[in-house]
Motif scaffolding. Sequence first.
Motif, short mmCIF file in Angstrom:
data_model
loop_
_atom_site.label_atom_id
_atom_site.label_comp_id
_atom_site.label_asym_id
_atom_site.label_seq_id
_atom_site.Cartn_x
_atom_site.Cartn_y
_atom_site.Cartn_z
N ARG A 78 0.82 -1.21 0.00
CA ARG A 78 0.00 0.00 0.00
C ARG A 78 0.86 1.27 0.00
O ARG A 78 0.34 2.36 -0.19
N PRO B 296 -0.74 2.85 -4.93
CA PRO B 296 -2.01 2.15 -5.21
C PRO B 296 -3.15 2.80 -4.44
O PRO B 296 -3.02 3.13 -3.27
N ILE B 297 -4.28 2.97 -5.10
CA ILE B 297 -5.45 3.58 -4.47
C ILE B 297 -6.55 2.54 -4.29
O ILE B 297 -7.11 2.41 -3.20
N TYR B 298 -6.84 1.80 -5.33
CA TYR B 298 -7.87 0.78 -5.22
C TYR B 298 -7.44 -0.42 -6.06
O TYR B 298 -7.04 -0.26 -7.22
N SER B 299 -7.49 -1.59 -5.46
CA SER B 299 -7.03 -2.80 -6.16
C SER B 299 -8.10 -3.88 -6.19
O SER B 299 -7.78 -5.05 -6.40
N GLY B 300 -9.34 -3.51 -5.93
CA GLY B 300 -10.40 -4.52 -5.96
C GLY B 300 -10.34 -5.49 -4.79
O GLY B 300 -10.90 -6.58 -4.87
N GLY B 301 -9.66 -5.14 -3.72
CA GLY B 301 -9.56 -6.03 -2.56
C GLY B 301 -8.37 -6.95 -2.57
O GLY B 301 -8.18 -7.75 -1.64
N ARG C 113 -5.88 -6.29 0.45
CA ARG C 113 -6.42 -6.79 1.71
C ARG C 113 -6.38 -8.31 1.76
O ARG C 113 -6.02 -8.90 2.79
#
Length: 441
Positions: free
Chosen positions: A286, A320-325, A328
């Motif tokens: 992240r 990275p801002i959003y990776s589709g989960g 996580r």
Amino acid sequence: MRVEHLRSRIGAALIAAALLAPPAMAQEGAPLTLPALVKRALELSPPQRIAEASVGLAESQRNNARAGLLPQLGAAVSQTRQTTNPATLGFEFPGLPSLIGPYSVFDARLKLSQAVLDFAQSSELAGAGFAVEAARAQAEQSREQIAAQVALSYIQVLAGEQAVEAARADLVLAEDLLALARDQREAGVASGVDVARAQTALAQDRYALSEAETAIARSRLQLQRAAVLPMDAPLQLGGHLQVSDAAVPGAEQALEEAKSHRAELAAIDAALKQADAELHAAQRRRWPKLALFADYGQSSKTPVRGEEDTYRYGASLELPIYSGGALRAGEDAARLKLEQQRERAEDLRQQVEQDVRLALATVQNTAEQVKAATATRELASRELELARDRFLNGVANNVDVVSAQASLARARSQYIGALAAYQQARVNLAAAQGRSQSFEL
């Protein structure tokens, strides 16, 4: 006089049995010692070679992870023939054709890039380093297992050789007792039942010898397999089963030795560190990544026309801002793997303590069994001597003789079994302490 004559016949029979022993029992060449066999197995055993190759594989993966943090230098050359729509480049004015070309483009360029900040890659590199440590510990664990297997097989062969010798001695004794029963029948002090009883005992001893020879053949093949020896080669060992004078360590000392030398503990510790580094790597994906880049080269229509030096340099920052989960999910997987390794480590520590304590108890118990078996063998030998004297003097039939003969055979077998169990317990104790490679009878 007849007793002395009988004893001399038994001694002569034993000598003859030794001289007529099969080639596998007496061969030319230097005997093989346990350290020599262990050394050979560690050098040639396929499982050990596989373990060593795993270390090389882990080192290659570590080097691959390190490469991502080192400067990257490359070269590229291209020659193209193309057309261009100027509108796609933002050029739209009267008189400009809608299609330019075809024209030639030549480009030769050196490209250089360097990662400045990549926290995730740094953690992955640390994890790869711990993976190398784990592979090396597993290779050492493989060495311990191979050494223990060779030692156990070695002891089994020695026990089998002594069992064959004891079975031959029992057979010689049975043959002599059969001759004695026949002599006694001819002298009128024994019956045909005594002869038949002696013949039955002789047949049983022949069967026991065949079983012992089958067992020693199997044990030899197991040792040859463990030590990577030719299966069709003769095998002569330079050792003998006996009680060791080596002191047995106390429980606390043995446990400390195990904690210091058990390769499994080193492997699980490295695996724990690797899992922790992988968790850090998953968390740091992240974080931003900073890199520098530059390239320099020549652009022209062809390699020899219209050459011009061109270059480019700069820096890139990625976050990275959003990776589709995916990030996580990667963290959760790394965290669960770390928890698994912690549970495995705790279970292994308990298993090591159990191994040590059980091995110590077994060594102590088998040492007592050897003492009891020694006394039993001596008493059985004395019992046979007394029963034989009674039969020789016509005081009793040979029921007591045959029974005492069977008791002596069992006592010999128990003695050899107790010696083998004692030495195998010592091997298991050495393995529990992580010292199989230095074990000696």
